[in-house]
Design a protein around this motif. Structure first.
Motif, PDB file in Angstrom:
ATOM      1  N   UNK A  22      22.819  -9.045  47.012  1.00  0.00           N
ATOM      2  CA  UNK A  22      21.494  -8.805  46.639  1.00  0.00           C
ATOM      3  C   UNK A  22      21.041 -10.464  45.944  1.00  0.00           C
ATOM      4  N   UNK A  23      21.785 -11.377  45.835  1.00  0.00           N
ATOM      5  CA  UNK A  23      21.469 -12.465  45.071  1.00  0.00           C
ATOM      6  C   UNK A  23      20.097 -13.187  45.837  1.00  0.00           C
ATOM      7  N   UNK A  24      19.958 -13.245  46.840  1.00  0.00           N
ATOM      8  CA  UNK A  24      18.571 -13.869  47.441  1.00  0.00           C
ATOM      9  C   UNK A  24      17.428 -12.948  46.878  1.00  0.00           C
ATOM     10  N   UNK A  25      17.674 -11.759  47.245  1.00  0.00           N
ATOM     11  CA  UNK A  25      16.302 -10.786  46.838  1.00  0.00           C
ATOM     12  C   UNK A  25      15.876 -10.783  45.351  1.00  0.00           C
ATOM     13  N   UNK A  26      17.210 -10.791  44.597  1.00  0.00           N
ATOM     14  CA  UNK A  26      17.178 -10.969  43.147  1.00  0.00           C
ATOM     15  C   UNK A  26      16.274 -12.334  42.747  1.00  0.00           C
ATOM     16  N   UNK A  27      16.832 -13.421  43.203  1.00  0.00           N
ATOM     17  CA  UNK A  27      16.068 -14.476  42.879  1.00  0.00           C
ATOM     18  C   UNK A  27      14.567 -14.645  43.281  1.00  0.00           C
ATOM     19  N   UNK A  28      14.248 -14.067  44.541  1.00  0.00           N
ATOM     20  CA  UNK A  28      13.173 -14.128  45.063  1.00  0.00           C
ATOM     21  C   UNK A  28      12.038 -13.373  44.174  1.00  0.00           C
ATOM     22  N   UNK A  29      12.558 -12.148  43.777  1.00  0.00           N
ATOM     23  CA  UNK A  29      11.531 -11.253  43.054  1.00  0.00           C
ATOM     24  C   UNK A  29      11.217 -11.959  41.658  1.00  0.00           C
ATOM     25  N   UNK A  30      12.308 -12.288  41.053  1.00  0.00           N
ATOM     26  CA  UNK A  30      12.045 -12.892  39.608  1.00  0.00           C
ATOM     27  C   UNK A  30      11.149 -14.298  39.871  1.00  0.00           C
ATOM     28  N   UNK A  31      11.389 -15.164  40.971  1.00  0.00           N
ATOM     29  CA  UNK A  31      10.734 -16.418  40.975  1.00  0.00           C
ATOM     30  C   UNK A  31       9.186 -15.814  41.334  1.00  0.00           C
ATOM     31  N   UNK A  32       9.052 -14.794  41.806  1.00  0.00           N
ATOM     32  CA  UNK A  32       7.450 -14.541  42.044  1.00  0.00           C
ATOM     33  C   UNK A  32       6.815 -14.042  41.150  1.00  0.00           C
ATOM     34  N   UNK A  33       7.616 -13.784  39.972  1.00  0.00           N
ATOM     35  CA  UNK A  33       6.994 -13.114  38.654  1.00  0.00           C
ATOM     36  C   UNK A  33       6.748 -14.393  37.536  1.00  0.00           C
ATOM     37  N   UNK A  34       7.211 -15.534  38.021  1.00  0.00           N
ATOM     38  CA  UNK A  34       6.954 -16.706  37.225  1.00  0.00           C
ATOM     39  C   UNK A  34       5.508 -17.045  37.121  1.00  0.00           C
ATOM     40  N   UNK A  35       4.916 -17.326  36.005  1.00  0.00           N
ATOM     41  CA  UNK A  35       3.543 -17.729  35.980  1.00  0.00           C
ATOM     42  C   UNK A  35       3.420 -18.899  34.679  1.00  0.00           C
ATOM     43  N   UNK A  36       2.384 -19.482  34.663  1.00  0.00           N
ATOM     44  CA  UNK A  36       2.199 -20.573  33.578  1.00  0.00           C
ATOM     45  C   UNK A  36       2.315 -19.999  32.234  1.00  0.00           C
ATOM     46  N   UNK A  37       2.783 -20.635  31.382  1.00  0.00           N
ATOM     47  CA  UNK A  37       2.990 -20.347  30.022  1.00  0.00           C
ATOM     48  C   UNK A  37       4.447 -19.490  29.784  1.00  0.00           C
TER      49      UNK A  37
END
Length: 127
Positions: A22-37
């Motif tokens: 699950x490493x790739x989906x884990x990374x992708x889901x979290x990166x998708x939640x990144x936002x300014x600030x």
């Protein structure tokens, strides 16, 4: 996996495994939640009893992605309450020099691991 954002902190919990599965989906889901600030990413590792090299790679990739967003301030990535086998992997791979590792002792107070002494800069690659 649960992802919550509050006041510049992204908190990730309910992770049952961090490996090749699950490493790739884990990374992708979290990166998708990144936002300014974004100032801090806290990842609760308390439910993970095993982590392989793909899991370590996903954490490093998250660290780099969080800090490549164009913000001038470093985004802190905290690994919370890793089980002893997971903490051992982090120490053997020297990831405790990159991440802040926070463990809680029995009375609820936090014990911090090494704090970002030799973290990756935007221009360097892991060695």
């Amino acid at each position: 996996m649960k992802i919550q954002r509050q006041n510049g902190t992204l908190t990730i919990g309910d992770i049952l495994e961090l490996s090749a599965v699950n490493a790739r989906p884990f990374r992708n889901e979290i990166c998708a939640a990144f936002s300014p600030g974004l100032k801090t990413v806290e990842i609760d590792l308390s439910q993970i009893s095993f982590m392989d090299s793909c899991g370590v790679g996903a954490l490093v990739s998250l660290y780099k992605a969080a800090n490549d967003q164009g913000e001038k301030e470093t985004v802190a990535v905290r690994l919370l309450n890793p089980q002893p086998p997971v903490r051992q992997v982090l120490e053997l791979t020297r990831m405790h020099h990159i991440f802040e590792i926070v463990t809680h002792n029995g009375n609820g107070s936090a014990l911090n691991g090494h704090l970002h002494a030799n973290h990756f800069s935007k221009s360097t690659e892991p060695k």
